[in-house]
Design a protein around this motif. Sequence first.
Motif: not given
Length: 75
Positions: A64-69, A71-72
């Motif tokens: 999840t952290d990699e995916i969120m990174a 998108t930011r």
Amino acid sequence: MRVTTKGQITIPRKIREKLGIVPATEIDFVEENGRVYLVKKVGPANRKHTFSKLRGVATVKMTTDEIMALTREDQ
């Protein structure tokens, strides 16, 4: 095809797939000139199922952290 004692029928799979009828889809029966038609209702209740066929098909092996990174913006 028979109607059960509870007044239920089974919609054939080919018809359900062709019309996109999935569990919880709202339908109506319309009587016209002595015939009865099954009509899929179009509205908010059916729109939420638009992507239900895609649930669980993602194959991305990211946290999840990699995916969120992704998108930011870079900070």
